[in-house]
Write an enzyme that holds these catalytic residues in place. Structure first.
Site, PDB file in Angstrom:
ATOM      1  CG  ASP A   1       3.587   4.715  22.595  1.00  0.00           C
ATOM      2  OD1 ASP A   1       4.311   5.529  21.997  1.00  0.00           O
ATOM      3  OD2 ASP A   1       3.753   3.488  22.557  1.00  0.00           O
TER       4      ASP A   1
ATOM      5  CG  HIS B   1       7.050   5.938  19.815  1.00  0.00           C
ATOM      6  ND1 HIS B   1       6.878   5.703  21.161  1.00  0.00           N
ATOM      7  CD2 HIS B   1       8.376   6.145  19.626  1.00  0.00           C
ATOM      8  CE1 HIS B   1       8.057   5.747  21.758  1.00  0.00           C
ATOM      9  NE2 HIS B   1       8.989   6.007  20.863  1.00  0.00           N
TER      10      HIS B   1
HETATM   11  C1  B12 Z   1      11.498   7.906  16.839  1.00  0.00           C
HETATM   12  C2  B12 Z   1      11.459   7.315  18.232  1.00  0.00           C
HETATM   13  C3  B12 Z   1      11.051   8.156  19.277  1.00  0.00           C
HETATM   14  C4  B12 Z   1      10.571   9.591  19.069  1.00  0.00           C
HETATM   15  C5  B12 Z   1       9.088   9.537  18.625  1.00  0.00           C
HETATM   16  C6  B12 Z   1       8.727  10.691  17.708  1.00  0.00           C
HETATM   17  C7  B12 Z   1       7.295  10.561  17.254  1.00  0.00           C
HETATM   18  N1  B12 Z   1       6.512  11.551  17.555  1.00  0.00           N
HETATM   19  O1  B12 Z   1       6.917   9.544  16.679  1.00  0.00           O
HETATM   20  C8  B12 Z   1      10.766  10.204  20.484  1.00  0.00           C
HETATM   21  C9  B12 Z   1      12.157  10.775  20.591  1.00  0.00           C
HETATM   22  C10 B12 Z   1       9.760  11.263  20.922  1.00  0.00           C
HETATM   23  C11 B12 Z   1      10.702   8.933  21.357  1.00  0.00           C
HETATM   24  C12 B12 Z   1      10.373   8.958  22.689  1.00  0.00           C
HETATM   25  C13 B12 Z   1      10.416   7.831  23.509  1.00  0.00           C
HETATM   26  N2  B12 Z   1      10.825   6.607  23.158  1.00  0.00           N
HETATM   27 CO1  B12 Z   1      11.166   6.086  21.326  1.00  0.00          CO
HETATM   28  N3  B12 Z   1      11.778   5.477  19.715  1.00  0.00           N
HETATM   29  C14 B12 Z   1      11.831   5.955  18.475  1.00  0.00           C
HETATM   30  C15 B12 Z   1      12.455   4.963  17.476  1.00  0.00           C
HETATM   31  C16 B12 Z   1      13.914   5.355  17.255  1.00  0.00           C
HETATM   32  C17 B12 Z   1      11.778   4.810  16.128  1.00  0.00           C
HETATM   33  C18 B12 Z   1      10.257   4.595  16.162  1.00  0.00           C
HETATM   34  C19 B12 Z   1       9.734   4.735  14.758  1.00  0.00           C
HETATM   35  O2  B12 Z   1       9.235   5.795  14.370  1.00  0.00           O
HETATM   36  N4  B12 Z   1       9.878   3.662  13.961  1.00  0.00           N
HETATM   37  C20 B12 Z   1       9.485   3.659  12.543  1.00  0.00           C
HETATM   38  C21 B12 Z   1       8.080   3.093  12.378  1.00  0.00           C
HETATM   39  C22 B12 Z   1       7.733   3.018  10.893  1.00  0.00           C
HETATM   40  O3  B12 Z   1       8.074   1.780  12.890  1.00  0.00           O
HETATM   41  P1  B12 Z   1       7.218   1.360  14.124  1.00  0.00           P
HETATM   42  O4  B12 Z   1       6.915   2.534  14.987  1.00  0.00           O
HETATM   43  O5  B12 Z   1       7.871   0.170  14.754  1.00  0.00           O
HETATM   44  O6  B12 Z   1       5.817   0.871  13.481  1.00  0.00           O
HETATM   45  C23 B12 Z   1       5.753  -0.229  12.596  1.00  0.00           C
HETATM   46  C24 B12 Z   1       5.602  -1.587  13.307  1.00  0.00           C
HETATM   47  O7  B12 Z   1       5.936  -1.561  14.675  1.00  0.00           O
HETATM   48  C25 B12 Z   1       4.199  -1.988  13.075  1.00  0.00           C
HETATM   49  N5  B12 Z   1       3.171  -1.580  14.033  1.00  0.00           N
HETATM   50  C26 B12 Z   1       3.169  -0.620  14.982  1.00  0.00           C
HETATM   51  N6  B12 Z   1       1.994  -0.576  15.606  1.00  0.00           N
HETATM   52  C27 B12 Z   1       1.206  -1.514  15.025  1.00  0.00           C
HETATM   53  C28 B12 Z   1      -0.121  -1.880  15.273  1.00  0.00           C
HETATM   54  C29 B12 Z   1      -0.693  -2.889  14.492  1.00  0.00           C
HETATM   55  C30 B12 Z   1      -2.109  -3.314  14.769  1.00  0.00           C
HETATM   56  C31 B12 Z   1       0.070  -3.521  13.478  1.00  0.00           C
HETATM   57  C32 B12 Z   1      -0.539  -4.577  12.642  1.00  0.00           C
HETATM   58  C33 B12 Z   1       1.394  -3.160  13.248  1.00  0.00           C
HETATM   59  C34 B12 Z   1       1.939  -2.169  14.021  1.00  0.00           C
HETATM   60  O8  B12 Z   1       3.868  -1.365  11.832  1.00  0.00           O
HETATM   61  C35 B12 Z   1       4.477  -0.071  11.793  1.00  0.00           C
HETATM   62  C36 B12 Z   1       4.670   0.338  10.352  1.00  0.00           C
HETATM   63  O9  B12 Z   1       5.563  -0.518   9.686  1.00  0.00           O
HETATM   64  C37 B12 Z   1      12.318   3.616  18.269  1.00  0.00           C
HETATM   65  C38 B12 Z   1      13.404   2.557  18.000  1.00  0.00           C
HETATM   66  C39 B12 Z   1      13.113   1.774  16.771  1.00  0.00           C
HETATM   67  N7  B12 Z   1      14.106   1.657  15.922  1.00  0.00           N
HETATM   68  O10 B12 Z   1      11.980   1.297  16.589  1.00  0.00           O
HETATM   69  C40 B12 Z   1      12.361   4.092  19.728  1.00  0.00           C
HETATM   70  C41 B12 Z   1      11.641   3.303  20.847  1.00  0.00           C
HETATM   71  C42 B12 Z   1      10.291   2.818  20.287  1.00  0.00           C
HETATM   72  N8  B12 Z   1      11.446   4.294  21.894  1.00  0.00           N
HETATM   73  C43 B12 Z   1      11.608   3.778  23.042  1.00  0.00           C
HETATM   74  C44 B12 Z   1      11.460   4.507  24.259  1.00  0.00           C
HETATM   75  C45 B12 Z   1      11.803   3.763  25.543  1.00  0.00           C
HETATM   76  C46 B12 Z   1      11.026   5.826  24.271  1.00  0.00           C
HETATM   77  C47 B12 Z   1      10.792   6.701  25.513  1.00  0.00           C
HETATM   78  C48 B12 Z   1      10.050   6.009  26.664  1.00  0.00           C
HETATM   79  C49 B12 Z   1      12.180   7.224  25.943  1.00  0.00           C
HETATM   80  C50 B12 Z   1      12.171   8.038  27.215  1.00  0.00           C
HETATM   81  N9  B12 Z   1      12.684   7.417  28.283  1.00  0.00           N
HETATM   82  O11 B12 Z   1      11.698   9.148  27.223  1.00  0.00           O
HETATM   83  C51 B12 Z   1       9.995   7.894  24.938  1.00  0.00           C
HETATM   84  C52 B12 Z   1       8.484   7.665  25.044  1.00  0.00           C
HETATM   85  C53 B12 Z   1       7.735   8.941  24.838  1.00  0.00           C
HETATM   86  C54 B12 Z   1       6.266   8.653  24.689  1.00  0.00           C
HETATM   87  N10 B12 Z   1       5.457   9.247  25.564  1.00  0.00           N
HETATM   88  O12 B12 Z   1       5.862   7.935  23.814  1.00  0.00           O
HETATM   89  C55 B12 Z   1      11.985   2.311  22.999  1.00  0.00           C
HETATM   90  C56 B12 Z   1      10.861   1.393  23.445  1.00  0.00           C
HETATM   91  C57 B12 Z   1      11.443   0.219  24.247  1.00  0.00           C
HETATM   92  C58 B12 Z   1      10.520  -0.912  24.495  1.00  0.00           C
HETATM   93  N11 B12 Z   1       9.326  -0.989  23.982  1.00  0.00           N
HETATM   94  O13 B12 Z   1      10.956  -1.791  25.156  1.00  0.00           O
HETATM   95  C59 B12 Z   1      12.472   2.141  21.515  1.00  0.00           C
HETATM   96  C60 B12 Z   1      12.248   0.743  20.930  1.00  0.00           C
HETATM   97  C61 B12 Z   1      14.001   2.470  21.527  1.00  0.00           C
HETATM   98  C62 B12 Z   1      14.811   1.430  22.258  1.00  0.00           C
HETATM   99  N12 B12 Z   1      15.430   0.494  21.557  1.00  0.00           N
HETATM  100  O14 B12 Z   1      14.889   1.454  23.454  1.00  0.00           O
HETATM  101  N13 B12 Z   1      10.989   7.859  20.645  1.00  0.00           N
END
Ligand code: B12
Length: 149
Positions: free
Chosen positions: A13, A15
């Protein structure tokens, strides 16, 4: 004494945004954070926990493969003699729109002490960790928080 937490994104992963925010929030809350970054293996988490004498390991997973990536994780932790380390997992833990309660139960049964969804406010995770590590600061005393994890 400052408590050390290990933070990283497990498996393949990549992200990075979520853990960057978590790193800043935990540091601002007074923890020492060792951020292993993205694409971290189980072994790297366990080695870092041992080397840094960590109190907690925080695993993040966003891309939908958390179940596979976390299989055997707690067995490794136990094999390293780190059963006392608190483990949390959070992020987008299931593929698609799985039932959250079921997802939470699954990861609790794997051995994680708490399971957080992608809507988690980092402050709630910090509050939970302070409670689990039995930490009290003047900031939190007297306040009551509801933690959903
Ligand atoms: C930006 C993004 C990308 C970027 C990542 C850039 C980078 N280097 O970070 C790129 C374009 C590269 C990408 C790629 C992929 N992505 Co993407 N991506 C996203 C997106 C739009 C936003 C993620 C993000 O940055 N969120 C903002 C941060 C602040 O929030 P967060 O990550 O959720 O983290 C917060 C919470 O989750 C929580 N949290 C997270 N971890 C933890 C751990 C603990 C212990 C705690 C307490 C809290 C916590 O706290 C964080 C801070 O508030 C999401 C959709 C979405 N809206 O979430 C999809 C998403 C995560 N991606 C997805 C997918 C499928 C992929 C790919 C597999 C796509 C593909 N087929 O290639 C690839 C995977 C590549 C890889 N090897 O990881 C899916 C995952 C689906 C699922 N889980 O069922 C999502 C949900 C999109 C969707 N709706 O389908 N992605």
């Amino acid at each position: 004494m400052t408590k050390t937490v290990i933070l990283g994104v497990i498996g393949s992963d990549a992200h990075v945004v979520g853990i960057t925010i978590l790193e800043q929030a935990f540091e601002a809350a007074g923890f020492d954070v060792v951020n292993l970054g993205v694409q971290t293996s189980q072994e790297e988490f366990v080695d870092a926990a041992r080397e840094n004498d960590a109190e907690a390991v925080l695993v993040s997973s966003l891309y939908g493969h958390a179940k596979q990536d976390c299989e055997g994780f707690h067995e490794r932790i136990a094999a390293a003699g780190l059963e006392e380390v608190t483990t949390y997992i959070g992020g987008n833990l299931a593929v698609g729109q799985d039932d959250w309660e079921e997802t939470r139960r699954y990861f609790r049964e794997l051995g994680f002490d708490r399971v957080f969804d992608s809507e988690t406010d980092p402050e709630d995770a910090i509050e939970a960790l302070r409670a689990d590590l039995d930490m009290r600061s003047s900031e939190t005393e007297g306040e009551s928080h509801t933690v959903r994890a």
